[in-house]
Every structure is written in C-alpha cells, then in structure tokens.
Design an enzyme around this catalytic site. Sequence first.
Site, short mmCIF file in Angstrom:
data_model
loop_
_atom_site.label_atom_id
_atom_site.label_comp_id
_atom_site.label_asym_id
_atom_site.label_seq_id
_atom_site.Cartn_x
_atom_site.Cartn_y
_atom_site.Cartn_z
N SER A 1 0.84 -1.20 0.00
CA SER A 1 0.00 0.00 0.00
C SER A 1 0.88 1.26 0.00
CB SER A 1 -0.96 -0.03 1.20
OG SER A 1 -1.89 1.03 1.13
N HIS B 1 -8.05 1.29 -1.32
CA HIS B 1 -7.89 0.35 -2.43
C HIS B 1 -9.23 -0.19 -2.92
CE1 HIS B 1 -3.65 0.70 -1.71
NE2 HIS B 1 -3.84 0.35 -0.45
#
Length: 303
Positions: free
Chosen positions: A86, A190
């Site tokens: 991430s 996400h």
Amino acid sequence: MLVLVAPGQGAQTPGFLTPWLDLPGSADRVGAWSDAIGLDLVHYGTQADADAIRDTAVAQPLLVAAGILSAAALGDTVPGAVAGHSVGEFTAAAFAGVLDDTAALSLVRRRGLAMAEAAAITETGMSALLGGDPEVSVKHLEKLGITPANINGAGQIVAAGTLAQLAVLNEDKPEGVRKVIPLKVAGAFHTHHMAPAVDTLAKAAAELAPADPKVTYVSNKDGEPVASGAEVVQRLVGQVANPVRWDLCMETFQRLGVTALIEVCPGGTLTGLAKRALPGVKTLALKTPDDLDAARELIAEHA
C-alpha cells in the site's frame, strides 16, 4: 538475495519514531521533511496518541518518513529488490531512486489528504479475515458487495467497504474464517470509495520527473517488476483505488530467488506474512535501532 520491504497503513503505533531520532542527524532530517510537507512529523512520531496518528493524512507521510529514515541507518545497502505494501510503495520508490525523499514525502502527503477527503464522503473501513480459504472468502465478500482490498498471502485477506457492510460481514463470515478484525485505518482504501483521490494524486504526480528504478522494483498491483520510473509513478496513483496483491509480490520474491527479507520501521506485519508464506527465507523487522546490528549481519550474508 535480499529484498527490502516497507509496511502499509495500520503499522504505526504511538511514539514509534522516538528512538530513531536519537541517531546522528536524524532529528534534523525529519525536521527538514516536516518543513517541506507542512506536517510536524517529529511531533506525530513521538508525542501524538493513537487516534491522532490514525488520521490518514498523518499516518501515510509518517510511515514513509520512518521507512526512509530506518533504511538510511543501514548504510549503503543495495538490496536485490524492493517492494512496499500500500503506502509502503512510496517508501520503496524512494529506496529504488525513482523519487527523492522529499518528492516521495510530498506526493504521499497529497495522497493522505486526498484519501482522507474521499474517506469522509461515506463511513467506510477495513477488516482482516483470519483463517479460511482465500477463494471461498473472496467469493463471499463479493456476494456481500465488499471488496477484497488486500490479498496478502499466507491465507490473509483484508476486506473493505462501508461500516454497515463490515458489520454484516462480522455476523456472516466466510466459511472457515475464525475472526474478523477491524483495522486501524480511516477508510476503505484500495476500493472504488477512493476514486476521488486518484484524480487529485494524478495531477500532483504530473509535476514529477521520476527516474527509472536502480534496483528491481516489485509492484503490489500484480507482483510484477517494473523497470520504468514513469510506470512506477502511474501505478502509485492507480493503487489508491485498486486492490493490493501482496501474495503475488511474495510469489515474485520466490521466483527471483530471495533468501532474506528486511522490513523497515515500523516492521512486523510483512515479516509475519513472509514467515508463513516464504519458508526458508530469513526475515528481520526493523522496529528500533536495537535491530540494526542484526540487520547488518543479515545484509552481509545476503545482499
């Protein structure tokens, strides 16, 4: 072969930056970064409480700063590959020389602010699933309208959606899942909920002049190495609203012949996954400067 990895949001804990600022020059360096991005990283990394550093706009640059700082303490280490989970991809981009430290921190500061704004539109969150078969879990999540936002390998999946959807998931778990654990993040990262942040980040990224990676850069979009700096930045922008495939990153580590993995500060999450998914690979998490000697020994053996 050594791979250097950087954790994502949720790895931060109150005061975790404190011992690193005792290293020569570190406080000045972090102070300069704070001035450059308009955020007091020293305060948030040493004195702020858990709620304050849970704020997306704070947590993301704080994690990237800690990762860069702890990696620098290893000296002139040249890993065989780098990767990040991430927001950790921004740290990895700095490791690989795609972006300089200040550019990486400035861009991630814009990312954090944009994602915080997107998260404020709808009450959303993320939860980790413990146990179960990944294929069964993914199908179950999709049935509930929830996104499998992080497929981390070692049987771990992180679900993301509205708080109402996650409440349903807690009562209606996929077959074999033992527990659903809410994560210390402030939104459904996400996923499509972050789409407004993509446009903002794309405009900020257009101002950059990225260099091609100096070492193998493994993207968490699909686990594939990326050789172009421009493509690395393009993927940094897109991953805000796309799932993280850390499972595929670890498969690539195996394919590349990785024998050791060091996770930069605040390490622990990715080394835990590697211990289960990469048998035979030596792992080390940089939590405090006390871990540096062991890390240097590992580097001497595997870098």
